[in-house]
Structures are given as C-alpha cells and as structure tokens.
Design a protein around this motif. Structure first.
Motif, PDB file in Angstrom:
ATOM      1  N   ALA A   1       0.860  -1.193   0.000  1.00  0.00           N
ATOM      2  CA  ALA A   1       0.000   0.000   0.000  1.00  0.00           C
ATOM      3  C   ALA A   1       0.893   1.239   0.000  1.00  0.00           C
ATOM      4  O   ALA A   1       1.953   1.248   0.634  1.00  0.00           O
ATOM      5  CB  ALA A   1      -0.888  -0.001   1.233  1.00  0.00           C
ATOM      6  N   VAL A   2       0.478   2.266  -0.738  1.00  0.00           N
ATOM      7  CA  VAL A   2       1.281   3.502  -0.797  1.00  0.00           C
ATOM      8  C   VAL A   2       0.422   4.705  -0.388  1.00  0.00           C
ATOM      9  O   VAL A   2      -0.788   4.728  -0.660  1.00  0.00           O
ATOM     10  CB  VAL A   2       1.893   3.728  -2.199  1.00  0.00           C
ATOM     11  CG1 VAL A   2       2.875   2.621  -2.558  1.00  0.00           C
ATOM     12  CG2 VAL A   2       0.831   3.873  -3.272  1.00  0.00           C
ATOM     13  N   PRO A   3       1.048   5.691   0.247  1.00  0.00           N
ATOM     14  CA  PRO A   3       0.273   6.816   0.790  1.00  0.00           C
ATOM     15  C   PRO A   3      -0.123   7.877  -0.251  1.00  0.00           C
ATOM     16  O   PRO A   3       0.219   9.051  -0.138  1.00  0.00           O
ATOM     17  CB  PRO A   3       1.206   7.382   1.868  1.00  0.00           C
ATOM     18  CG  PRO A   3       2.571   7.050   1.382  1.00  0.00           C
ATOM     19  CD  PRO A   3       2.471   5.765   0.634  1.00  0.00           C
TER      20      PRO A   3
ATOM     21  N   ALA B   1      -3.971  -5.008  -0.484  1.00  0.00           N
ATOM     22  CA  ALA B   1      -3.041  -4.007   0.077  1.00  0.00           C
ATOM     23  C   ALA B   1      -3.792  -2.734   0.452  1.00  0.00           C
ATOM     24  O   ALA B   1      -3.560  -2.148   1.511  1.00  0.00           O
ATOM     25  CB  ALA B   1      -1.927  -3.709  -0.930  1.00  0.00           C
ATOM     26  N   SER B   2      -4.709  -2.288  -0.415  1.00  0.00           N
ATOM     27  CA  SER B   2      -5.452  -1.059  -0.105  1.00  0.00           C
ATOM     28  C   SER B   2      -6.350  -1.255   1.116  1.00  0.00           C
ATOM     29  O   SER B   2      -6.582  -0.327   1.886  1.00  0.00           O
ATOM     30  CB  SER B   2      -6.318  -0.635  -1.300  1.00  0.00           C
ATOM     31  OG  SER B   2      -5.510  -0.100  -2.305  1.00  0.00           O
ATOM     32  N   TYR B   3      -6.858  -2.445   1.298  1.00  0.00           N
ATOM     33  CA  TYR B   3      -7.760  -2.702   2.428  1.00  0.00           C
ATOM     34  C   TYR B   3      -6.992  -2.771   3.753  1.00  0.00           C
ATOM     35  O   TYR B   3      -7.366  -2.140   4.742  1.00  0.00           O
ATOM     36  CB  TYR B   3      -8.521  -4.005   2.200  1.00  0.00           C
ATOM     37  CG  TYR B   3      -9.545  -4.299   3.264  1.00  0.00           C
ATOM     38  CD1 TYR B   3     -10.771  -3.641   3.264  1.00  0.00           C
ATOM     39  CD2 TYR B   3      -9.282  -5.222   4.275  1.00  0.00           C
ATOM     40  CE1 TYR B   3     -11.716  -3.892   4.248  1.00  0.00           C
ATOM     41  CE2 TYR B   3     -10.231  -5.475   5.265  1.00  0.00           C
ATOM     42  CZ  TYR B   3     -11.444  -4.808   5.242  1.00  0.00           C
ATOM     43  OH  TYR B   3     -12.371  -5.049   6.216  1.00  0.00           O
TER      44      TYR B   3
ATOM     45  N   LEU C   1      -7.711   0.895   4.542  1.00  0.00           N
ATOM     46  CA  LEU C   1      -8.995   1.603   4.461  1.00  0.00           C
ATOM     47  C   LEU C   1      -9.395   2.113   5.848  1.00  0.00           C
ATOM     48  O   LEU C   1      -9.420   1.333   6.810  1.00  0.00           O
ATOM     49  CB  LEU C   1     -10.049   0.634   3.920  1.00  0.00           C
ATOM     50  CG  LEU C   1     -11.429   1.199   3.611  1.00  0.00           C
ATOM     51  CD1 LEU C   1     -12.105   0.360   2.539  1.00  0.00           C
ATOM     52  CD2 LEU C   1     -12.340   1.283   4.822  1.00  0.00           C
ATOM     53  N   ILE C   2      -9.708   3.397   5.947  1.00  0.00           N
ATOM     54  CA  ILE C   2     -10.209   3.917   7.229  1.00  0.00           C
ATOM     55  C   ILE C   2     -11.517   4.690   7.013  1.00  0.00           C
ATOM     56  O   ILE C   2     -11.734   5.269   5.963  1.00  0.00           O
ATOM     57  CB  ILE C   2      -9.180   4.824   7.970  1.00  0.00           C
ATOM     58  CG1 ILE C   2      -8.761   6.014   7.113  1.00  0.00           C
ATOM     59  CG2 ILE C   2      -7.958   4.040   8.423  1.00  0.00           C
ATOM     60  CD1 ILE C   2      -7.902   7.027   7.877  1.00  0.00           C
TER      61      ILE C   2
END
Ligand SMILES: Nc1ncnc2c1ncn2[C@@H]1O[C@H](COP(=O)(O)OP(=O)(O)OP(=O)(O)O)[C@@H](O)[C@H]1O
Ligand SMILES: N[C@@H](CCO)C(=O)O
Length: 287
Positions: free
Chosen positions: A25-27, A121-123, A281-282
């Motif tokens: 995951a990347v910011p 990764a995004s989750y 994910l938030i």
C-alpha cells in the motif's frame, strides 16, 4: 447499510516477480463519500476528474451491485493516477463499496477486480500476499521494514490493466515459472529487512518484458532506477509507473539521481518518493 466517508490508499502490485500476488500500500489516497440522492450523482475530483461515469462505468456497475439501484450521490477525490499502476481501480472499488455502507467491501472489491493483491493491500495497508482459490480468497499480511522507501517514476502514458493483460503470454516455460517462484518467495521473506533486499529479488520473466511492447521506455526506466542505486526495480502493477526500492537513508540521494537522469534523458517524467501506507482503508465519518 449506512452511508460513510472513507479513505483508501493506492498500491503497487507485483513488485517484479510476485505477479497477481504481492503488493504494498502507498500513501496516495482516494476519499469517497456517499449521500442520499433522488438519482445517480457523481462528483469526481483530483486524478479521476476527467472520467465520465455513465452506465457501463465501473463505479456505476458497483453502485447497482451494492445497492440494487442507483439513487445515491458520491463524491470521490483521488491522488492516485489512473491506469498507471498504482491501483486506482482497486482503491475506487473498495472506497465506493465502503462508502455505500457494504459490510464486506473487501469481498465486493475482490469480486470486481480480476486479481486480488491491489485490493488486499489497499484494504489492510502494508504488504500483502494474496490469491483467490476456488474456495475463496486467501490473504496474508507480510512484514515490511519500516525503513523501506519507494521512488516512483510517473510517465504521463496510461496503460489500462485490461490492455496490459492482453499482452501477457498464453503459456510460460517451466524455467521462467521457477525463475519467478524463487524470487517471489525470497522477496516476500526479505521485505521485512531492507538489508536483505538485492536487485535479483525484483527480477521477473513472466510479464514485464511482454508488456514493454506497449511501453518500451520501461526498460530505460528500470535501468535508470538501478543505476541511481536502488536495491531493486520493477514495473508497478500493470504500468506504466516504474518503481525503485530503497531505504530511508538512501531515498533522497536516489530521488535526486533519478530526477537528474530524467532531465538528461529528455523524458521529463515526474518522480516521487513514497513510504509504505500502514493504515489501509479507514472510515472518516458515518451517517
Ligand atoms: N478516481 C477514479 N474515478 C473514476 N474512475 C476511476 C478512478 N480510479 C480508477 N478509475 C477507473 O479505473 C480504471 C483504471 O483501472 P486500471 O485497473 O486499468 O488501472 P489502475 O488500477 O490505475 O492500475 P493498476 O491496476 O495497474 O495498478 C480507469 O480507467 C477508470 O475507469
Ligand atoms: N497483477 C496485476 C496488477 C495490476 O495492477 C497485473 O499485473 O495485471
């Protein structure tokens, strides 16, 4: 299902040998917010703002799938470049499913994407290894050294995942399969210690060269990243972004060298340094 406002990071998939399996995951973030409306309304800001969301668009199909109708409004704002290899479709799918209040946005997004690693990764954030078996998805988080940094070269050229997958060979040799297996396994256990990363672990013989037919500049970009001192380099997802891996001590030096190489090559592509996102994910707000 209550509507929400959520934030989802982008992701870099494959990391060279881990085709359809490994991702970080990347910011770079996408936010999605859903609200009550009498008919389908979508406001797109940032990287997705040039898209037209009509009947057969991914977002509209997703809304119908989740709600069974399209009487809803969405506001989506994204920093993730489209069709460039940083998981924009996975992020928007997850973000919209979550904003619509679906209890299992991960499951919805896995059903929508043809490969699981960007979504995973995004989750979850961080590093993942993922597969979809006949019995369902199997996803494991993998340790990633907090010192790891990514230097990404961002060409303006788009290459959709669909188009990039059409370039893949129908069969691969036993030797090439073993070449990738060994590197993917060693890479997955080495990501937790930057001192264990060496360029050989990011090598690939399954997809990158086949895809270079659509983006020949990738060969030069990968060479540039290694010459600039990266610990390894690969395509990011289905491209066109190429990513170099380095550590927190080397990132400034590598970034500067890559920018200099960009200037002298005349390609003039953008360069960004990124850490790994750890939050996934938030939820930002709920109604
Ligand atoms: N913010 C967004 N707004 C609207 N549509 C989007 C957005 N992000 C992605 N999409 C849709 O997803 C498509 C890009 O998905 P695609 O899988 O081809 O590339 P990607 O996910 O950016 O790259 P990769 O899968 O290689 O990491 C766009 O063409 C668009 O239809
Ligand atoms: N594993 C996918 C990633 C797309 O982001 C592919 O390379 O097609």
């Amino acid at each position: 299902m209550g509507f929400k406002s959520v934030r989802v990071p982008g992701s870099s998939a494959n990391l060279g040998p881990g085709f359809d399996t490994l991702a970080l995951a990347v910011p770079l973030f996408l936010t999605a917010k859903a609200y009550q409306a009498d008919s389908f309304e979508v406001e797109l800001h940032g990287e997705g703002s040039s898209e037209t969301v009509v009947g057969n668009h991914l977002i509209h199909q997703l809304v119908i799938e989740v709600l069974g109708h399209d009487r809803v409004g969405l506001i989506i704002d994204s920093e993730i470049p489209l069709a460039r290899g940083l998981g924009s479709s996975a992020a928007v799918t997850l973000g919209v499913a979550a904003a619509l209040g679906h209890p299992d946005p991960l499951g919805v997004a896995l059903d929508f994407e043809s490969h699981p690693e960007n979504v995973a990764a995004s989750y979850y954030g961080g590093g993942v290894a993922a597969l979809v078996a006949s019995s369902g998805p199997v996803i494991r988080r993998i340790a990633v050294d907090p010192l790891l940094r990514l230097v990404v070269i961002i060409p303006p050229d788009r290459l959709t995942t669909e188009a990039a997958r059409r370039l893949l060979p129908k069969t691969v040799s036993f030797g090439d399969a073993v070449f990738n297996l060994s590197r993917a396994a060693l890479l997955a256990v080495s990501l937790g210690h930057v001192e264990d990363l060496v360029p050989e672990l990011f090598e690939d013989q399954l997809h990158q060269e086949a895809r270079a037919a659509a983006f020949p500049e990738s060969r030069q970009l990968l060479a540039m990243l290694l010459e600039a001192g990266c610990l390894g380099a690969s395509w990011s997802g289905a491209g066109t972004i190429c990513v170099g891996f380095t550590d927190v001590d080397g990132v400034e030096r590598v970034h500067q060298r890559v920018e200099e190489a960009m200037d002298s090559s005349g390609l003039g592509y953008g360069v960004r340094s990124l850490a790994v996102d750890l939050e996934g994910l938030i939820t930002l707000g709920e109604k």
